[in-house]
Design a protein around this motif. Structure first.
Motif, PDB file in Angstrom:
ATOM      1  N   VAL A 151       0.860  -1.188   0.000  1.00 19.44           N
ATOM      2  CA  VAL A 151       0.000   0.000   0.000  1.00 19.44           C
ATOM      3  C   VAL A 151       0.899   1.242   0.000  1.00 19.44           C
ATOM      4  N   PRO A 152       0.346   2.398  -0.365  1.00 24.50           N
ATOM      5  CA  PRO A 152       1.176   3.607  -0.392  1.00 24.50           C
ATOM      6  C   PRO A 152       1.792   3.896   0.979  1.00 24.50           C
ATOM      7  N   LEU A 153       3.008   4.391   0.948  1.00 21.48           N
ATOM      8  CA  LEU A 153       3.693   4.731   2.184  1.00 21.48           C
ATOM      9  C   LEU A 153       3.001   5.916   2.849  1.00 21.48           C
ATOM     10  N   PRO A 154       2.926   5.928   4.179  1.00 22.69           N
ATOM     11  CA  PRO A 154       2.332   7.078   4.862  1.00 22.69           C
ATOM     12  C   PRO A 154       3.189   8.319   4.640  1.00 22.69           C
ATOM     13  N   PRO A 155       2.584   9.499   4.718  1.00 22.05           N
ATOM     14  CA  PRO A 155       3.379  10.722   4.535  1.00 22.05           C
ATOM     15  C   PRO A 155       4.389  10.851   5.669  1.00 22.05           C
ATOM     16  N   PRO A 156       5.544  11.461   5.389  1.00 27.34           N
ATOM     17  CA  PRO A 156       6.545  11.618   6.448  1.00 27.34           C
ATOM     18  C   PRO A 156       6.053  12.576   7.527  1.00 27.34           C
ATOM     19  N   SER A 157       6.562  12.370   8.728  1.00 23.49           N
ATOM     20  CA  SER A 157       6.237  13.287   9.838  1.00 23.49           C
ATOM     21  C   SER A 157       6.863  14.639   9.561  1.00 23.49           C
ATOM     22  N   PRO A 158       6.262  15.706  10.074  1.00 22.80           N
ATOM     23  CA  PRO A 158       6.885  17.020   9.899  1.00 22.80           C
ATOM     24  C   PRO A 158       8.266  17.031  10.553  1.00 22.80           C
ATOM     25  N   ALA A 159       9.170  17.776   9.971  1.00 23.45           N
ATOM     26  CA  ALA A 159      10.531  17.858  10.509  1.00 23.45           C
ATOM     27  C   ALA A 159      10.501  18.468  11.903  1.00 23.45           C
ATOM     28  N   ARG A 160      11.325  17.916  12.787  1.00 23.30           N
ATOM     29  CA  ARG A 160      11.446  18.477  14.126  1.00 23.30           C
ATOM     30  C   ARG A 160      12.231  19.778  14.039  1.00 23.30           C
ATOM     31  N   PRO A 161      11.909  20.722  14.932  1.00 25.09           N
ATOM     32  CA  PRO A 161      12.689  21.961  14.911  1.00 25.09           C
ATOM     33  C   PRO A 161      14.141  21.673  15.265  1.00 25.09           C
ATOM     34  N   ARG A 162      15.023  22.494  14.710  1.00 23.21           N
ATOM     35  CA  ARG A 162      16.440  22.322  15.008  1.00 23.21           C
ATOM     36  C   ARG A 162      16.690  22.510  16.484  1.00 23.21           C
ATOM     37  N   ALA A 163      17.643  21.760  16.988  1.00 20.99           N
ATOM     38  CA  ALA A 163      17.996  21.872  18.398  1.00 20.99           C
ATOM     39  C   ALA A 163      18.586  23.253  18.666  1.00 20.99           C
ATOM     40  N   ALA A 164      18.220  23.793  19.790  1.00 24.86           N
ATOM     41  CA  ALA A 164      18.781  25.080  20.188  1.00 24.86           C
ATOM     42  C   ALA A 164      20.226  24.877  20.622  1.00 24.86           C
ATOM     43  N   ALA A 165      20.996  25.945  20.571  1.00 24.81           N
ATOM     44  CA  ALA A 165      22.371  25.899  21.058  1.00 24.81           C
ATOM     45  C   ALA A 165      22.343  25.648  22.563  1.00 24.81           C
ATOM     46  N   ALA A 166      23.476  25.321  23.115  1.00 22.94           N
ATOM     47  CA  ALA A 166      23.565  25.107  24.555  1.00 22.94           C
ATOM     48  C   ALA A 166      23.056  26.349  25.284  1.00 22.94           C
ATOM     49  N   LEU A 167      22.417  26.129  26.397  1.00 26.75           N
ATOM     50  CA  LEU A 167      21.932  27.240  27.204  1.00 26.75           C
ATOM     51  C   LEU A 167      23.129  27.996  27.778  1.00 26.75           C
ATOM     52  N   PRO A 168      22.983  29.311  27.956  1.00 28.98           N
ATOM     53  CA  PRO A 168      24.110  30.084  28.488  1.00 28.98           C
ATOM     54  C   PRO A 168      24.391  29.710  29.948  1.00 28.98           C
ATOM     55  N   GLU A 169      25.646  29.465  30.239  1.00 30.93           N
ATOM     56  CA  GLU A 169      26.067  29.155  31.615  1.00 30.93           C
ATOM     57  C   GLU A 169      26.311  30.451  32.362  1.00 30.93           C
ATOM     58  N   PRO A 170      26.193  30.482  33.643  1.00 21.39           N
ATOM     59  CA  PRO A 170      25.697  29.408  34.492  1.00 21.39           C
ATOM     60  C   PRO A 170      24.170  29.341  34.417  1.00 21.39           C
ATOM     61  N   LEU A 171      23.654  28.116  34.467  1.00 21.71           N
ATOM     62  CA  LEU A 171      22.205  27.951  34.488  1.00 21.71           C
ATOM     63  C   LEU A 171      21.682  28.365  35.858  1.00 21.71           C
ATOM     64  N   THR A 172      20.516  28.996  35.857  1.00 20.29           N
ATOM     65  CA  THR A 172      19.832  29.359  37.099  1.00 20.29           C
ATOM     66  C   THR A 172      18.361  29.018  36.923  1.00 20.29           C
ATOM     67  N   ARG A 173      17.615  29.131  37.981  1.00 18.75           N
ATOM     68  CA  ARG A 173      16.166  28.899  37.881  1.00 18.75           C
ATOM     69  C   ARG A 173      15.496  29.945  36.998  1.00 18.75           C
ATOM     70  N   GLN A 174      16.166  31.078  36.763  1.00 25.48           N
ATOM     71  CA  GLN A 174      15.590  32.135  35.932  1.00 25.48           C
ATOM     72  C   GLN A 174      15.964  31.976  34.451  1.00 25.48           C
ATOM     73  N   THR A 175      16.812  31.015  34.113  1.00 24.67           N
ATOM     74  CA  THR A 175      17.196  30.802  32.717  1.00 24.67           C
ATOM     75  C   THR A 175      15.953  30.452  31.908  1.00 24.67           C
ATOM     76  N   VAL A 176      15.773  31.140  30.782  1.00 23.50           N
ATOM     77  CA  VAL A 176      14.587  30.947  29.934  1.00 23.50           C
ATOM     78  C   VAL A 176      14.908  29.938  28.837  1.00 23.50           C
ATOM     79  N   LEU A 177      13.970  29.023  28.591  1.00 21.12           N
ATOM     80  CA  LEU A 177      14.144  28.016  27.547  1.00 21.12           C
ATOM     81  C   LEU A 177      13.774  28.598  26.189  1.00 21.12           C
TER      82      LEU A 177
END
Length: 162
Positions: A49-75
């Motif tokens: 049977v026909p192949l299912p459509p591909p899943s949408p591409a995942r968003p690119r991974a973000a760069a490493a979070l800026p150090e030092p990490l704190t509870r206030q670091t925004v994702l």
């Protein structure tokens, strides 16, 4: 795996991601994507049977979070469950911390949230400790092992795998 001729036969057994990818290459089917998506693609190819459509591409991974990490670091958008984030959360929460399904989803949908909100979410979702969480279908071996251990409480891991 050479004796698998139908999609039903493929779904009947447990296959590793590597085995599924090898079968996909032999059948000339794209071997990328997650295990569930790849299995669906192979079932379609085996059943003609026909192949299912591909899943949408995942968003690119973000760069490493800026150090030092704190509870206030925004994702940022596209934040992944990285080792950097795991180290911080283990230091804040303790050795019991793990990226379970609830945490992975909260991080994935977390653009604009702070790491402090991740810590709060962890503690909020722990209220159900002792109640087994649902194991996602792509982790079928883990699902099997949970069922096997419930039926064989004195069994060993080697017996379950044997």
């Amino acid at each position: 795996m050479d004796d698998v001729r139908t999609g039903a036969e493929l779904r009947r057994w447990y296959w590793t991601r590597a085995e599924l990818a090898a079968l996909a290459r032999r059948l000339g089917v794209p071997a990328g994507g997650g295990k569930l998506e790849l299995t669906d693609r192979l079932v379609a190819a085996l059943d003609g049977v026909p192949l299912p459509p591909p899943s949408p591409a995942r968003p690119r991974a973000a760069a490493a979070l800026p150090e030092p990490l704190t509870r206030q670091t925004v994702l940022p958008a596209g934040q992944r469950c990285t080792e950097q984030l795991r180290r911080f959360l283990r230091a804040e929460i303790g050795p019991a911390f793990r990226f379970d399904g609830a945490m992975r989803a909260f991080v994935a949908d977390g653009a604009g949230r702070t790491i402090g909100e991740l810590v709060e979410h962890w503690h909020r979702t722990r209220a159900t400790d002792g109640v087994p969480t649902e194991i996602a279908p792509q982790f079928e071996l883990n699902r099997f092992l949970r069922r096997w251990r419930a039926a064989n409480p004195d069994g060993t891991h080697a017996e379950a795998r044997g």
